[in-house]
Design a protein around this motif. Structure first.
Motif, mmCIF file in Angstrom:
data_model
loop_
_atom_site.group_PDB
_atom_site.id
_atom_site.type_symbol
_atom_site.label_atom_id
_atom_site.label_comp_id
_atom_site.label_asym_id
_atom_site.label_seq_id
_atom_site.Cartn_x
_atom_site.Cartn_y
_atom_site.Cartn_z
ATOM 1 N N ILE A 279 65.056 42.939 5.061
ATOM 2 C CA ILE A 279 64.623 43.549 3.794
ATOM 3 C C ILE A 279 63.896 44.857 4.082
ATOM 4 C CG2 ILE A 279 63.119 43.283 1.784
ATOM 5 C CD1 ILE A 279 63.716 40.351 1.764
ATOM 6 N N VAL A 280 63.003 44.824 5.073
ATOM 7 C CA VAL A 280 62.266 46.050 5.401
ATOM 8 C C VAL A 280 63.230 47.135 5.870
ATOM 9 C CG1 VAL A 280 60.623 47.046 7.033
ATOM 10 C CG2 VAL A 280 60.097 44.909 5.899
ATOM 11 N N MET A 281 64.223 46.732 6.680
ATOM 12 C CA MET A 281 65.181 47.721 7.181
ATOM 13 C C MET A 281 65.955 48.355 6.025
ATOM 14 S SD MET A 281 68.238 47.189 9.920
ATOM 15 C CE MET A 281 69.592 47.039 8.779
ATOM 16 N N VAL A 282 66.415 47.512 5.088
ATOM 17 C CA VAL A 282 67.187 48.055 3.965
ATOM 18 C C VAL A 282 66.288 48.918 3.072
ATOM 19 C CG1 VAL A 282 68.498 47.438 1.912
ATOM 20 C CG2 VAL A 282 68.889 46.235 4.024
ATOM 21 N N LEU A 283 65.047 48.481 2.879
ATOM 22 C CA LEU A 283 64.119 49.312 2.094
ATOM 23 C C LEU A 283 63.964 50.682 2.749
ATOM 24 C CD1 LEU A 283 61.279 46.779 1.214
ATOM 25 C CD2 LEU A 283 62.634 48.061 -0.430
ATOM 26 N N HIS A 284 63.814 50.662 4.063
ATOM 27 C CA HIS A 284 63.672 51.934 4.771
ATOM 28 C C HIS A 284 64.942 52.772 4.639
ATOM 29 C CE1 HIS A 284 62.616 54.816 7.795
ATOM 30 N NE2 HIS A 284 63.710 54.543 8.458
ATOM 31 N N LEU A 285 66.097 52.092 4.786
ATOM 32 C CA LEU A 285 67.369 52.818 4.694
ATOM 33 C C LEU A 285 67.543 53.430 3.309
ATOM 34 C CD1 LEU A 285 69.842 50.464 6.559
ATOM 35 C CD2 LEU A 285 69.386 52.829 7.104
ATOM 36 N N THR A 286 67.193 52.670 2.280
ATOM 37 C CA THR A 286 67.384 53.218 0.929
ATOM 38 C C THR A 286 66.396 54.340 0.645
ATOM 39 O OG1 THR A 286 66.108 51.348 0.146
ATOM 40 C CG2 THR A 286 68.442 51.279 -0.258
ATOM 41 N N SER A 287 65.274 54.329 1.359
ATOM 42 C CA SER A 287 64.317 55.411 1.097
ATOM 43 C C SER A 287 64.714 56.691 1.816
ATOM 44 C CB SER A 287 62.912 54.987 1.527
ATOM 45 O OG SER A 287 62.815 54.995 2.922
ATOM 46 N N LEU A 288 65.627 56.575 2.788
ATOM 47 C CA LEU A 288 66.048 57.774 3.521
ATOM 48 C C LEU A 288 66.949 58.652 2.660
ATOM 49 C CD1 LEU A 288 67.028 56.501 7.074
ATOM 50 C CD2 LEU A 288 65.038 57.815 6.450
ATOM 51 N N ARG A 289 66.920 59.934 2.955
ATOM 52 C CA ARG A 289 67.853 60.851 2.333
ATOM 53 C C ARG A 289 68.379 61.797 3.395
ATOM 54 N NH1 ARG A 289 67.721 61.809 -3.274
ATOM 55 N NH2 ARG A 289 66.414 60.299 -4.329
ATOM 56 N N SER A 290 69.628 62.180 3.234
ATOM 57 C CA SER A 290 70.165 63.200 4.117
ATOM 58 C C SER A 290 70.477 64.416 3.274
ATOM 59 C CB SER A 290 71.420 62.685 4.818
ATOM 60 O OG SER A 290 71.939 63.690 5.636
ATOM 61 N N PHE A 291 69.715 65.434 3.418
ATOM 62 C CA PHE A 291 69.840 66.662 2.627
ATOM 63 C C PHE A 291 69.923 66.333 1.141
ATOM 64 C CE2 PHE A 291 70.476 68.043 6.774
ATOM 65 C CZ PHE A 291 70.072 69.353 6.804
ATOM 66 N N ARG B 209 70.214 49.473 19.044
ATOM 67 C CA ARG B 209 69.579 48.993 20.269
ATOM 68 C C ARG B 209 68.072 48.892 20.106
ATOM 69 N NH1 ARG B 209 72.113 53.122 24.444
ATOM 70 N NH2 ARG B 209 70.474 52.505 25.862
ATOM 71 N N ILE B 210 67.491 49.905 19.460
ATOM 72 C CA ILE B 210 66.031 49.887 19.278
ATOM 73 C C ILE B 210 65.622 48.746 18.357
ATOM 74 C CG2 ILE B 210 64.063 51.204 18.430
ATOM 75 C CD1 ILE B 210 65.752 53.727 19.013
ATOM 76 N N LEU B 211 66.322 48.652 17.213
ATOM 77 C CA LEU B 211 65.918 47.673 16.207
ATOM 78 C C LEU B 211 66.119 46.240 16.691
ATOM 79 C CD1 LEU B 211 67.267 49.369 13.005
ATOM 80 C CD2 LEU B 211 64.915 49.072 13.665
ATOM 81 N N ARG B 212 67.092 46.054 17.592
ATOM 82 C CA ARG B 212 67.377 44.701 18.069
ATOM 83 C C ARG B 212 66.123 44.050 18.640
ATOM 84 N NH1 ARG B 212 71.041 45.383 22.660
ATOM 85 N NH2 ARG B 212 72.576 45.996 21.104
ATOM 86 N N PHE B 213 65.357 44.815 19.373
ATOM 87 C CA PHE B 213 64.160 44.240 19.987
ATOM 88 C C PHE B 213 63.131 43.853 18.932
ATOM 89 C CE2 PHE B 213 66.114 46.438 23.501
ATOM 90 C CZ PHE B 213 65.994 45.506 24.509
ATOM 91 N N GLY B 214 63.034 44.665 17.885
ATOM 92 C CA GLY B 214 62.136 44.314 16.779
ATOM 93 C C GLY B 214 62.548 43.015 16.130
ATOM 94 N N PHE B 215 63.858 42.870 15.893
ATOM 95 C CA PHE B 215 64.328 41.641 15.253
ATOM 96 C C PHE B 215 64.113 40.436 16.162
ATOM 97 C CE2 PHE B 215 66.518 44.395 12.265
ATOM 98 C CZ PHE B 215 66.318 43.680 11.105
ATOM 99 N N MET B 216 64.277 40.627 17.472
ATOM 100 C CA MET B 216 64.046 39.523 18.399
ATOM 101 C C MET B 216 62.599 39.061 18.314
ATOM 102 S SD MET B 216 66.342 40.910 21.535
ATOM 103 C CE MET B 216 65.385 40.208 22.834
ATOM 104 N N THR B 217 61.681 40.008 18.254
ATOM 105 C CA THR B 217 60.271 39.647 18.156
ATOM 106 C C THR B 217 59.986 38.915 16.846
ATOM 107 O OG1 THR B 217 59.862 41.688 19.358
ATOM 108 C CG2 THR B 217 57.959 40.581 18.422
ATOM 109 N N LEU B 218 60.529 39.432 15.752
ATOM 110 C CA LEU B 218 60.333 38.778 14.455
ATOM 111 C C LEU B 218 60.883 37.354 14.485
ATOM 112 C CD1 LEU B 218 61.177 41.522 11.823
ATOM 113 C CD2 LEU B 218 59.023 40.329 12.111
ATOM 114 N N ALA B 219 62.057 37.197 15.113
ATOM 115 C CA ALA B 219 62.669 35.867 15.171
ATOM 116 C C ALA B 219 61.807 34.925 15.993
ATOM 117 C CB ALA B 219 64.069 35.963 15.769
#
Lengths: 82, 371, 547
Positions: free
Chosen positions: C480-492, C457-467
């Motif tokens: 691409i930025v979202m996936v980069l961020h996702l790949t940089s995340l770690r869980s424990f 829900r949060i990211l949707r608004f960001g994508f709408m603005t970018l579009a």
């Protein structure tokens, strides 16, 4: 003038966002070099928005490779447009 | 110190693949068609052979010392001062390459996709994404490439499959009769992008967790990339015809326009462009990473990421001032760029290999004599 | 004499401390008073004369020689248990002849002799061993432990003349009991859910995994709330490093209150600045058990039915326990549908904006004509229109969650009729936009986990603005930025996008798809790392019909 102020404001924002990542390295050398580069790039950007003409590095490269580039150009034009 | 991050062989292979596609997937058909006309696809084959040669040389260089990256190797082979001078020259080439690629994507988008947007805006957003990636580090870049690889590959294959019905074999006839000289001449400019730029992978080679398998991955990545390039060129020539391909600057994109599914879904060329965005994003990012690594190494900085932000904005300015217009760019990229690229992409690696081998043999002898 | 002296000294010190303390509240480390009534008094004053604090004074033994008091908190302790099993045994059944008079020196409360204090231990031991007939008994000797037990619902038994007492397990308070979970409902699968009581929750897990290697470790976190937090894992299956990491991070938590597992989640997660959840939470015991069996660690917090599960990877938020109860092909398709819905919920409004604003050529001609006709009267650009509708929908959804049940119909009437139909008829939004928003909304409800739906829900608004700014190019760069961020995340310590990035071939069987059980031989490689073998069921082969 407005453009210069715009560049300065944008640089300040970028600096504010970016500097903490440099600070993390805890190296004075990194910080120092970073500041020099940052000021250099801000300077170039100000010159750019003031429409100061820059020398074009492509011309330099052209000069260097002219001895081979020119004959090659003629060769290509002869073969392709035969 | 500067390259503690590790990527897997698979990630390395995908990065090589993406880099090979890079900018060339959209330009190459036009280039070879303008030289070799209907036999243009021969030049693609020829250039990929050269590409394998380049990979062979690069692998040999990497073998000299698997723990050293490009700039350490230069210092090791040529000595401290000559090594640094060559490093600076190489960095200038890479920053030039980075700016040119950025300009290319900017030109493409402002002429084909979003005509009203100023070019510097496009360049800034692309370099910002790349900057974000470099800031996050090589591991993240590697993992991200794994996520996007299926899409990039699949959409290109889909493009090929969907335009295949419109292929007209007569477009590439007569085979091997005319324009052969042009086709062979085109091998030279066709191999400058991407094969003469592959040497930047020496900068990330020591980060691969299994160096022996990475060599094989290098070949596989280049082979897969070359294969896609070949098929795309072949299809462009067959579907669009040699003349149309040569006259268009972005023939692959035009190829996308030919897609028609059930006469309802048409003009989905943007999906092709998206695949290209991915490949050029990785090309930008790898060049950017290699550049930052080199600069940080030469200035003895603690982190690769320190200077990335100033460099990013510098590259945008550079990209704009390098080429006043597209004609100038075409002229330069056709007649001067290949020489510029071969200097760094082939001659310097050859020199590195030669001197490195001699040096290593000497060292080998030196260590043998006392024992 | 030496003992005596030191005792007096202690007493003096305590008195000094006490007088210094405000309101006569004993500091935590102080030992109990010798005199029963003093202890009771100071406990009572510590609790500020709270009305739910109950003291029952009575005498024990056949000679009624020993004064005793039972302290408990009304509402926390089980009254009938206290009545039947503590009071009755002490007052009715117990014959204290063998010890009374011999070991207990007097009932005046002035036992100061060395000999008695030496025998105190013996008497206490006998008392504990023979008289207090309860299963959970522990000795207490300081106010700190007294309050700890008392406020947890245990009863405190104090005897006059001793600086020690008993804490008798008598916890029994009103709880909701095991009910069907209200989130993450399934059609097929167990219907029991966790409740607010930690012990109930651990029992729900232990009933499913009857293995001695299922370990539950307790910690008390929260300076004011003293909340029980349990770490649960299967020893030998779990990745030791993750357990250590969990313990370390929990030890670092220094907070006054833990009212819900969300407090823990926020204080121990890897990356704080991210819209994506890196800790899984669920009310379903079967989900938690499946996680434990994969080698993950559950963190249970007293007072909430939501149990945390770490490490939590991106794919886990798209898995429902029902995937494993249906046949594998069904499970796989449903799972793929969820990923599709993730992208629909994320990108539908953005794509609509991008297509109608920048890439009209991609829309088939007839559709474009009808879209243009609809949009003719609409005064806003597509972005504003979409933003308006999306925000309206978010308001409706929030209202739907928080409102009293009784006004539910009103909300749906207002939402569907007034805002949907009327807005279109009034020409404020186009009906295509209503379809887009509805599709987005429905897709975001498909997500089996609520917190992943929130991040979408949060990211949707960001994508709408970018579009709106850069069309499809913007969307792609955003991705691409979202996936980069996702790949940089770690869980424990585990990369968040595993097993896709880094790509792990053997873990693909239970990520995007779900393979049949006879194929799921191994546990996830990256999470587990130690005991990989899960099962060795052969592929089912029906007996051939040919005889």
């Amino acid at each position: 003038m407005i453009k210069v102020i715009g560049v300065l404001v944008a640089s300040a924002v970028v600096y504010k966002l970016d500097y903490p990542t440099v600070k993390k390295s805890k190296s004075n050398r990194d910080k120092f070099v970073y500041w020099i580069f940052f000021l250099f790039v801000v300077g170039i950007m100000i010159l750019y928005v003031l429409e100061v003409p820059f020398p074009n590095p492509t011309e330099w490269i052209k000069q260097v490779y002219k001895p081979v580039g020119e004959p090659y150009k003629q060769l290509v034009e002869r073969i392709v447009n035969q | 110190m500067l390259h503690q991050e590790k990527i897997s062989v698979r990630q390395f292979t995908i990065l090589v693949f993406m880099y090979t596609l890079g900018t060339s997937v959209i330009y190459l058909p036009s280039l070879v068609a303008s030289y070799g006309k209907e036999n243009g696809w021969i030049s693609v084959l020829g250039s990929s052979l050269i590409g394998f040669g380049v990979v062979f040389i690069l692998n040999k260089i990497a073998q000299l010392d698997e723990k050293k990256h490009l700039f350490e190797l230069l210092e090791f082979i040529f000595g401290k001062w000559i090594g640094r001078i060559i490093s600076v020259l190489i960095l200038m080439f890479v920053i030039y390459l980075l700016a040119t690629n950025l300009r290319q994507i900017g030109d493409f988008i402002t002429t084909q996709v979003m005509v009203q947007t100023p070019i510097y805006v496009i360049m800034i957003i692309f370099i910002l994404v790349s900057l974000f990636a470099v800031k996050l580090g090589l591991e993240v870049i590697g993992r991200t490439s794994e996520i996007f690889f299926p899409y990039a590959l699949f959409s290109l294959i889909l493009l090929i499959v969907l335009v295949a019905p419109q292929a007209d074999f007569s477009n590439i006839q007569p085979l091997f009769r005319e324009n052969i000289a042009g086709a062979f001449l085109a091998v030279f400019p066709a191999s400058e992008v991407p094969y003469f730029q592959l040497f930047v992978f020496l900068a990330i080679f020591p980060s691969v967790n299994k160096p022996d398998k990475a060599k094989k991955g290098f070949y596989i990545g280049v082979a897969l990339g070359s294969f896609i390039l070949f098929i795309i060129t072949f299809m462009a020539l067959m579907v669009l015809g040699p003349d149309f391909t040569a006259r268009n600057q972005y023939p692959t994109y035009i190829l996308g326009k030919k897609i028609s599914i059930a006469e309802f879904i048409e003009r989905i060329e943007i999906l092709v462009a998206i695949a290209w965005f991915f490949s050029i994003f990785f090309k930008l990012t790898i060049n950017f990473y290699a550049l930052s690594l080199g600069v940080s190494y030469l200035l003895k900085l603690k982190s690769v990421q320190t200077l990335t932000t100033p460099i990013a904005f510098f590259v945008v300015i550079l990209g704009i001032i390098l080429f006043p217009n597209i004609i100038y760019f075409m002229d330069f990229s056709q007649f001067y760029w290949p020489f510029f690229a071969i200097t760094f992409g082939l001659f310097i690696p050859l020199l590195m290999l030669l001197i490195g081998m001699i040096k290593k043999r000497k060292q080998g002898n030196g260590s043998q004599t006392p024992s | 004499m030496k003992h005596n002296f030191s005792y007096l000294l202690n007493k003096w010190r305590q008195k000094k401390k006490k007088s210094a303390a405000v309101n006569n509240i004993p500091s935590d480390q102080t030992t109990l008073e010798k005199k029963l009534q003093d202890t009771v008094h100071s406990v009572r004053s510590s609790l500020g004369e709270s009305s739910d604090f109950v003291v029952r004074n009575f005498k024990v033994g056949n000679n009624q020689t020993i004064k005793a008091a039972l302290l408990y908190m009304d509402g926390l302790a089980d009254k009938s248990f206290i009545q039947n099993f503590i009071m009755e045994t002490l007052m009715v059944d117990t014959e204290l002849e063998e010890i009374s008079g011999k070991d207990i020196s007097n009932d005046s409360g002035q036992s100061t002799s060395v000999s008695v204090s030496g025998k105190q231990g013996d008497f206490f031991k006998q008392f504990k061993d023979r008289i207090v007939a309860n299963s959970e008994v522990s000795e207490i000797n300081s106010y700190e432990s007294l309050f700890q037990y008392l406020l947890a619902g245990d009863s405190i038994l104090l005897l006059d003349g001793y600086v020690k007492g008993f804490a008798i397990g008598s916890k029994g308070y009103e709880s909701r009991g095991v009910q069907e979970p209200s989130s993450q409902t399934v059609v097929r699968g167990p219907k029991d859910g966790f409740s607010e009581v930690l012990r109930t929750n651990t029992s729900l897990i232990r009933r499913r995994i009857k293995d001695p290697n299922l370990w539950v470790e307790n910690k008390v976190i929260g300076k004011k709330t003293n909340t029980d937090v349990a770490i649960c894992y299967i020893n030998g299956v779990v990745n030791e490093k993750v357990v250590q990491e969990v313990k370390q991070r929990l030890d670092k938590v220094d907070i006054d209150a833990i009212l819900e597992s969300g407090y823990i989640e926020e204080t121990i997660q890897d990356e704080t600045f991210t819209p994506f959840p890196t800790i899984y939470n669920t009310e379903r015991p079967d989900t938690i058990c499946a996680g434990l069996l994969e080698g993950r660690v559950a963190i249970m917090v007293d007072g909430t039915p939501f149990v945390l599960l770490v490490p939590a990877l991106f794919v886990h938020f798209f898995q429902s326990s029902e995937d494993y109860y249906q046949r594998s092909d069904v499970g796989t398709l449903v799972r793929l549908l969820r990923y599709l819905c993730f992208f629909l919920a994320l990108l539908t409004p953005a794509s609509y904006i991008a297509l109608t604003t920048f890439h009209q050529e991609m829309i088939p001609t007839q559709l474009l004509v009808s879209l243009a006709a609809q949009r003719e009267g609409v005064p806003f650009p597509a972005y504003v229109e979409a933003l308006l509708m999306e925000i309206t929908f978010e308001i409706l959804r929030e209202a739907g969650t928080r409102m009293p049940r009784a006004v539910g119909n009103a909300i749906s009437i207002v939402g569907a009729l007034v805002l949907g139909q009327a807005a279109v008829e009034a020409g404020i939004v186009s009906s295509a936009m209503v379809i887009v928003v509805s599709l987005t909304a429905i897709s975001s409800f498909v997500s089996p986990t609520f917190n992943m739906a929130i991040s979408v829900r949060i990211l949707r608004f960001g994508f709408m603005t970018l579009a709106a700014m850069f069309g499809l190019v913007g969307i792609i760069l955003g991705l691409i930025v979202m996936v980069l961020h996702l790949t940089s995340l770690r869980s424990f310590g585990i990369p968040y996008l595993a097993p896709m990035g880094p790509f792990i071939p053997s873990d693909q069987k239970d990520a995007l798809v779900r393979m049949p059980f006879w194929n799921l031989r191994n546990r996830p490689k990256l999470i587990n790392q130690t005991d990989l073998e899960r099962e060795d069921t052969p592929s089912p082969k029906p007996p051939s019909t040919k005889q």
